[in-house]
Design a protein around this motif. Structure first.
Motif, PDB file in Angstrom:
ATOM      1  N   LEU A  18       0.827  -1.203   0.000  1.00  0.00           N
ATOM      2  CA  LEU A  18       0.000   0.000   0.000  1.00  0.00           C
ATOM      3  C   LEU A  18       0.861   1.252   0.000  1.00  0.00           C
ATOM      4  CD1 LEU A  18      -2.762  -1.123   2.514  1.00  0.00           C
ATOM      5  CD2 LEU A  18      -3.018  -0.789   0.051  1.00  0.00           C
ATOM      6  N   GLN A  19       1.952   1.251   0.752  1.00  0.00           N
ATOM      7  CA  GLN A  19       2.846   2.404   0.764  1.00  0.00           C
ATOM      8  C   GLN A  19       3.503   2.597  -0.599  1.00  0.00           C
ATOM      9  OE1 GLN A  19       5.347   1.460   4.095  1.00  0.00           O
ATOM     10  NE2 GLN A  19       3.885   2.283   5.585  1.00  0.00           N
ATOM     11  N   ARG A  20       3.861   1.513  -1.241  1.00  0.00           N
ATOM     12  CA  ARG A  20       4.473   1.579  -2.567  1.00  0.00           C
ATOM     13  C   ARG A  20       3.491   2.171  -3.588  1.00  0.00           C
ATOM     14  NH1 ARG A  20       6.563  -3.333  -2.483  1.00  0.00           N
ATOM     15  NH2 ARG A  20       4.780  -4.280  -3.517  1.00  0.00           N
ATOM     16  N   LEU A  21       2.196   1.858  -3.425  1.00  0.00           N
ATOM     17  CA  LEU A  21       1.155   2.382  -4.316  1.00  0.00           C
ATOM     18  C   LEU A  21       0.648   3.763  -3.880  1.00  0.00           C
ATOM     19  CD1 LEU A  21      -0.878  -0.911  -4.789  1.00  0.00           C
ATOM     20  CD2 LEU A  21       0.622   0.185  -6.469  1.00  0.00           C
ATOM     21  N   LYS A  22       1.262   4.299  -2.808  1.00  0.00           N
ATOM     22  CA  LYS A  22       0.900   5.611  -2.253  1.00  0.00           C
ATOM     23  C   LYS A  22      -0.577   5.679  -1.834  1.00  0.00           C
ATOM     24  CE  LYS A  22       4.415   8.350  -4.594  1.00  0.00           C
ATOM     25  NZ  LYS A  22       5.521   7.635  -4.591  1.00  0.00           N
ATOM     26  N   ILE A  23      -1.037   4.622  -1.196  1.00  0.00           N
ATOM     27  CA  ILE A  23      -2.396   4.578  -0.646  1.00  0.00           C
ATOM     28  C   ILE A  23      -2.282   4.821   0.853  1.00  0.00           C
ATOM     29  CG2 ILE A  23      -4.413   3.127  -0.219  1.00  0.00           C
ATOM     30  CD1 ILE A  23      -3.751   1.650  -2.823  1.00  0.00           C
ATOM     31  N   ALA A  24      -3.020   5.792   1.343  1.00  0.00           N
ATOM     32  CA  ALA A  24      -2.952   6.167   2.758  1.00  0.00           C
ATOM     33  C   ALA A  24      -3.459   5.022   3.632  1.00  0.00           C
ATOM     34  CB  ALA A  24      -3.776   7.415   3.009  1.00  0.00           C
ATOM     35  N   THR A  25      -2.735   4.750   4.690  1.00  0.00           N
ATOM     36  CA  THR A  25      -3.143   3.698   5.616  1.00  0.00           C
ATOM     37  C   THR A  25      -3.443   4.248   7.005  1.00  0.00           C
ATOM     38  OG1 THR A  25      -0.836   3.260   6.165  1.00  0.00           O
ATOM     39  CG2 THR A  25      -1.829   1.909   4.438  1.00  0.00           C
ATOM     40  N   LYS A  26      -3.261   5.548   7.191  1.00  0.00           N
ATOM     41  CA  LYS A  26      -3.560   6.181   8.478  1.00  0.00           C
ATOM     42  C   LYS A  26      -4.568   7.291   8.258  1.00  0.00           C
ATOM     43  CE  LYS A  26       0.810   5.125  10.609  1.00  0.00           C
ATOM     44  NZ  LYS A  26       1.940   5.595  11.362  1.00  0.00           N
ATOM     45  N   ARG A  27      -5.353   7.549   9.298  1.00  0.00           N
ATOM     46  CA  ARG A  27      -6.334   8.620   9.216  1.00  0.00           C
ATOM     47  C   ARG A  27      -5.628   9.970   9.321  1.00  0.00           C
ATOM     48  NH1 ARG A  27      -9.853   5.689  13.527  1.00  0.00           N
ATOM     49  NH2 ARG A  27     -11.110   4.369  12.205  1.00  0.00           N
ATOM     50  N   PRO A  28      -6.178  10.998   8.675  1.00  0.00           N
ATOM     51  CA  PRO A  28      -5.615  12.346   8.848  1.00  0.00           C
ATOM     52  C   PRO A  28      -5.800  12.814  10.292  1.00  0.00           C
ATOM     53  CG  PRO A  28      -7.284  12.308   7.103  1.00  0.00           C
ATOM     54  CD  PRO A  28      -7.254  10.958   7.723  1.00  0.00           C
ATOM     55  N   ASP A  29      -4.982  13.758  10.723  1.00  0.00           N
ATOM     56  CA  ASP A  29      -5.061  14.257  12.101  1.00  0.00           C
ATOM     57  C   ASP A  29      -6.398  14.924  12.402  1.00  0.00           C
ATOM     58  OD1 ASP A  29      -2.535  13.336  12.651  1.00  0.00           O
ATOM     59  OD2 ASP A  29      -1.569  15.262  12.167  1.00  0.00           O
ATOM     60  N   ASP A  30      -7.025  15.494  11.395  1.00  0.00           N
ATOM     61  CA  ASP A  30      -8.286  16.192  11.609  1.00  0.00           C
ATOM     62  C   ASP A  30      -9.506  15.317  11.321  1.00  0.00           C
ATOM     63  OD1 ASP A  30      -7.895  16.044   8.903  1.00  0.00           O
ATOM     64  OD2 ASP A  30      -8.493  18.109   8.492  1.00  0.00           O
ATOM     65  N   TYR A  31      -9.327  14.003  11.319  1.00  0.00           N
ATOM     66  CA  TYR A  31     -10.419  13.070  11.033  1.00  0.00           C
ATOM     67  C   TYR A  31     -11.285  12.885  12.270  1.00  0.00           C
ATOM     68  CZ  TYR A  31     -12.828   8.703   9.938  1.00  0.00           C
ATOM     69  OH  TYR A  31     -13.772   7.756   9.727  1.00  0.00           O
ATOM     70  N   PHE A  32     -12.582  13.016  12.099  1.00  0.00           N
ATOM     71  CA  PHE A  32     -13.524  12.781  13.183  1.00  0.00           C
ATOM     72  C   PHE A  32     -14.493  11.691  12.744  1.00  0.00           C
ATOM     73  CE2 PHE A  32     -12.203  17.161  13.966  1.00  0.00           C
ATOM     74  CZ  PHE A  32     -11.786  17.038  15.273  1.00  0.00           C
ATOM     75  N   ALA A  33     -14.536  10.609  13.488  1.00  0.00           N
ATOM     76  CA  ALA A  33     -15.428   9.501  13.156  1.00  0.00           C
ATOM     77  C   ALA A  33     -16.854   9.830  13.591  1.00  0.00           C
ATOM     78  CB  ALA A  33     -14.956   8.232  13.848  1.00  0.00           C
ATOM     79  N   GLU A  34     -17.797   9.250  12.925  1.00  0.00           N
ATOM     80  CA  GLU A  34     -19.198   9.406  13.298  1.00  0.00           C
ATOM     81  C   GLU A  34     -19.427   8.659  14.606  1.00  0.00           C
ATOM     82  OE1 GLU A  34     -22.778  11.154  12.741  1.00  0.00           O
ATOM     83  OE2 GLU A  34     -21.090  11.324  11.378  1.00  0.00           O
TER      84      GLU A  34
END
Length: 68
Positions: A18-34
């Motif tokens: 996933l890192q090689r394909l540049k797909i994010a695996t972590k949530r952004p710092d400003d992410y708020f879950a429902e």
């Protein structure tokens, strides 16, 4: 245990891909879950927890006074 180890091996294999394909695996710092509960329910829970904490503190103080 076999299932756990298999899942762990898969994750260890998938993360570099996933890192090689540049797909994010972590949530952004400003992410708020429902939230699963409404704000009103959460406020009630906070109030209950606060009242329990206060009553426990009062109980501890009473115990300390009795021991003195």
């Amino acid at each position: 245990m076999y299932f756990y180890r298999q899942a762990q091996a898969t994750v260890l294999d998938a993360l570099p891909r996933l890192q090689r394909l540049k797909i994010a695996t972590k949530r952004p710092d400003d992410y708020f879950a429902e939230m699963a509960k409404s704000d009103q329910q959460m406020q009630k829970i906070r109030e209950k927890m606060l009242s329990k904490k206060i009553s426990m503190e009062k109980s501890e103080k009473a115990k300390q006074l009795r021991t003195l």
